[in-house]
Structures are given as C-alpha cells and as structure tokens.
Scaffold this active site. Structure first.
Site, mmCIF file in Angstrom:
data_model
loop_
_atom_site.group_PDB
_atom_site.id
_atom_site.type_symbol
_atom_site.label_atom_id
_atom_site.label_comp_id
_atom_site.label_asym_id
_atom_site.label_seq_id
_atom_site.Cartn_x
_atom_site.Cartn_y
_atom_site.Cartn_z
ATOM 1 N N SER A 249 -1.527 21.618 -20.231
ATOM 2 C CA SER A 249 -2.233 22.482 -19.282
ATOM 3 C C SER A 249 -1.233 23.168 -18.356
ATOM 4 O O SER A 249 -0.401 23.958 -18.787
ATOM 5 C CB SER A 249 -3.282 21.672 -18.516
ATOM 6 O OG SER A 249 -4.061 22.506 -17.691
ATOM 7 N N LEU A 250 -1.250 22.846 -17.062
ATOM 8 C CA LEU A 250 -0.330 23.448 -16.100
ATOM 9 C C LEU A 250 1.124 23.320 -16.559
ATOM 10 O O LEU A 250 1.942 24.218 -16.303
ATOM 11 C CB LEU A 250 -0.500 22.753 -14.746
ATOM 12 C CG LEU A 250 0.581 23.109 -13.728
ATOM 13 C CD1 LEU A 250 0.306 24.465 -13.131
ATOM 14 C CD2 LEU A 250 0.707 22.053 -12.672
ATOM 15 N N HIS B 48 -10.923 23.559 -17.891
ATOM 16 C CA HIS B 48 -10.880 23.723 -19.353
ATOM 17 C C HIS B 48 -12.263 23.684 -20.000
ATOM 18 O O HIS B 48 -12.417 23.254 -21.140
ATOM 19 C CB HIS B 48 -9.951 22.684 -19.992
ATOM 20 C CG HIS B 48 -8.533 22.811 -19.513
ATOM 21 N ND1 HIS B 48 -7.758 23.904 -19.820
ATOM 22 C CD2 HIS B 48 -7.782 22.024 -18.711
ATOM 23 C CE1 HIS B 48 -6.572 23.767 -19.246
ATOM 24 N NE2 HIS B 48 -6.572 22.642 -18.558
#
Length: 306
Positions: free
Chosen positions: A90-91, A199
């Site tokens: 993700s990040l 998400h």
C-alpha cells in the site's frame, strides 16, 4: 528474472520513536527527516520521534511519516542492499518509487500527505470500517462479504497471507461479515482501530481527487521494476506507474500474490526496509523457501554489514 527484492511496509507499522537509533546514528537519515520537515512545512520529524501517538496515527500524518523514515533508512544503508525489483505494501509503494528513483522524495511526501487527507475525507468517521479475518480461505471470506453486503459495501481489502485477510466497507456490513466469519469457523475476526475503509470501493472519491492532484507531479523511469499492488505486474512504464497509484486507493492489496509473483520470477532474497518486521512475517507464511529479512534497527544494519 530477478534475484533480490526490497519491500517497504505501509500503514500500521508506525510507532512513536520508530527508527530513532538509525536516525541518531546516521547523518544522512537525520538529513532526510529535515528535508521532510521542509517539504511539508511542519516538524514531522518531531512527531515521528516524540509523538503524540494519536497525531502520528492520523492518516494524513502517518503516510508521510512512514515514507520519511523508510527513505531515511534506505539512505543509511547506502547501497548495501541490492534490489533487482522493488515493492511496497500500500503506502510502502511510494517509498519503493522514491528509492528506485521514480519519484522525487519531496514530491512523494506531498503526494502521500494529500493521499492521507483525501482517504480520511472520502468517508466520514463512523461510516466505514475494517476488520481482520484469520484462519479462513480467501474464497469463503469473499463469499461471506458478498452475502453480507445487503446493498452496502464490504469486500476483501488486503490479502496479506494465506489465512489472513483484511476486509473493508460500510461499518454495518463489516460487522455483519465479522459475525458471519466467526460462525463459519474463522480463528479470529475482529474490527480494526482505523479511521476509514481503505482499499475498498468507498475510497473511489479519494481516487478521483487524487488523480487530479497526481497529474501535476513528474514520475521517472525507475532504476528497477516496481511490482505494483493494483496490477501485480512488474512496471517500469511511467504512465502505468501513475495509473496504478490511483487505482491502488480503491482496489485491494494482493500481497500474497505479490510474493508468489516474486518467487515465480526467480527472487530468492527479500529485504524489508522500514520500522518493524510485519512484511517479513507475512512473507515467511506465504513462501517459506524465500530468504526474508527485516532491516529495522542499528543492530540489523550492523548484522547486514557484517
């Protein structure tokens, strides 16, 4: 074919004082935090090192804080870890892009600060939620989510490892799915203390706004391919990198598939660069044959340098 991968963790791995030993020891790491302060216009370094924890855990602060410490740690490593391919959870994908030379560090900090703001804003507090489901097949979790949606959103958001899925959506639908998963035999099913349904399809407004913001920033060809969350493909094309960053916001993170793809393409060694060792634990559960290690402290750097 690749041999070595470097991966970066995402939200949830932060803590007050993270990587303080490395930051205090290495001037390049200290300088990276000073750059972050300048880029963001406030002392994120103080927040990282001293808290308070509730402010650090606010999504719009967590995201740039993690990119800052992960880039600081990468600079401290000074080429001692080789990467044939980069990835991030993700990040963490933003840290991967910076360390691969595809995104300017200052730009990445501004992007993730905005990303965090938009993700927080997309769904009002109390409307969305996330839950961890342990000890259940992916397909069964997906079916339960479909059954429990009842006109709302609940879906798999993070496929972290076999038997470990995070679901996200409207809080009522997430709660229904938690109950149903427990009844269907999940080892654990519990709501997570997060501020939004990340998400999931509920993040679509954030993805649309972020697309406009991202269009003003330059993305360069990375020094090595990036295995991106949104597509699970090895990407060097700058426009594909850009479109996948947008898509990532409201699509699931398929980490199990990512690690499987790395192994299938010859990767033998995976090094996690960042605070903690969450990804290393997941990677070992996904594929025990891979050599997975976490660099998350001065001691870990010392062991690496031998």
């Amino acid at each position: 074919m690749f041999k070595s991968a470097v991966v970066f963790p995402g939200q949830g791995s932060q803590s007050v004082g993270m990587l303080a030993d490395v930051i205090n020891e290495y001037s390049v790491a200290k300088d990276a935090l000073a750059e972050a302060d300048e880029s963001l216009g406030f002392a994120i370094s103080d927040l990282i090192l001293n808290g308070p924890v509730d402010q650090l855990n606010s999504t719009n602060n967590t995201q740039p804080a993690l990119v800052a410490v992960e880039v600081a740690l990468w600079r401290a490593l000074n080429g001692d870890v080789k990467a044939d391919v980069f990835a991030g959870h993700s990040l963490g994908e933003y840290s991967a892009l910076v360390c691969a030379g595809a995104l300017d560090y200052s730009d990445a900090l501004k992007l993730v600060r905005k990303r965090g703001e938009l993700m927080q804003k997309a769904v009002p507090n109390g409307v969305g939620g996330m839950a961890a489901i342990l000890g259940m097949d992916d397909e069964l979790v997906e079916k339960i989510c479909a059954d429990c949606a009842q006109g709302q959103v609940v879906q798999a958001a993070n496929y972290n490892s076999p038997g470990q899925i995070v679901i996200a959506g409207n809080v009522e639908a997430v709660e229904r799915a938690v109950v149903a998963c427990k009844e269907a035999g999940a080892r654990r099913a519990m709501l997570l203390p997060v501020s939004g349904p990340f998400h999931s399809a509920l993040m679509q407004p954030a993805a649309i706004e972020f697309s406009q913001f991202l269009s003003a920033f330059d993305i360069k060809k990375p020094s090595a391919p990036i295995l991106q969350n949104a597509s699970n493909e090895f990407v060097t094309d700058t426009e594909v990198l850009r479109s996948n960053l947008i898509k990532q916001i409201d699509h699931p993170v398929r980490w199990t598939e990512a690690i499987t793809a790395l192994a299938r393409n010859g990767v033998e060694n995976i090094t996690e660069v960042g605070p903690g060792k969450v990804l290393t634990g997941l990677n070992k559960r996904i594929n025990k044959a891979l050599n997975s290690q976490a660099i998350h402290s001065l001691d870990a750097i010392a062991a690496l340098k031998g």
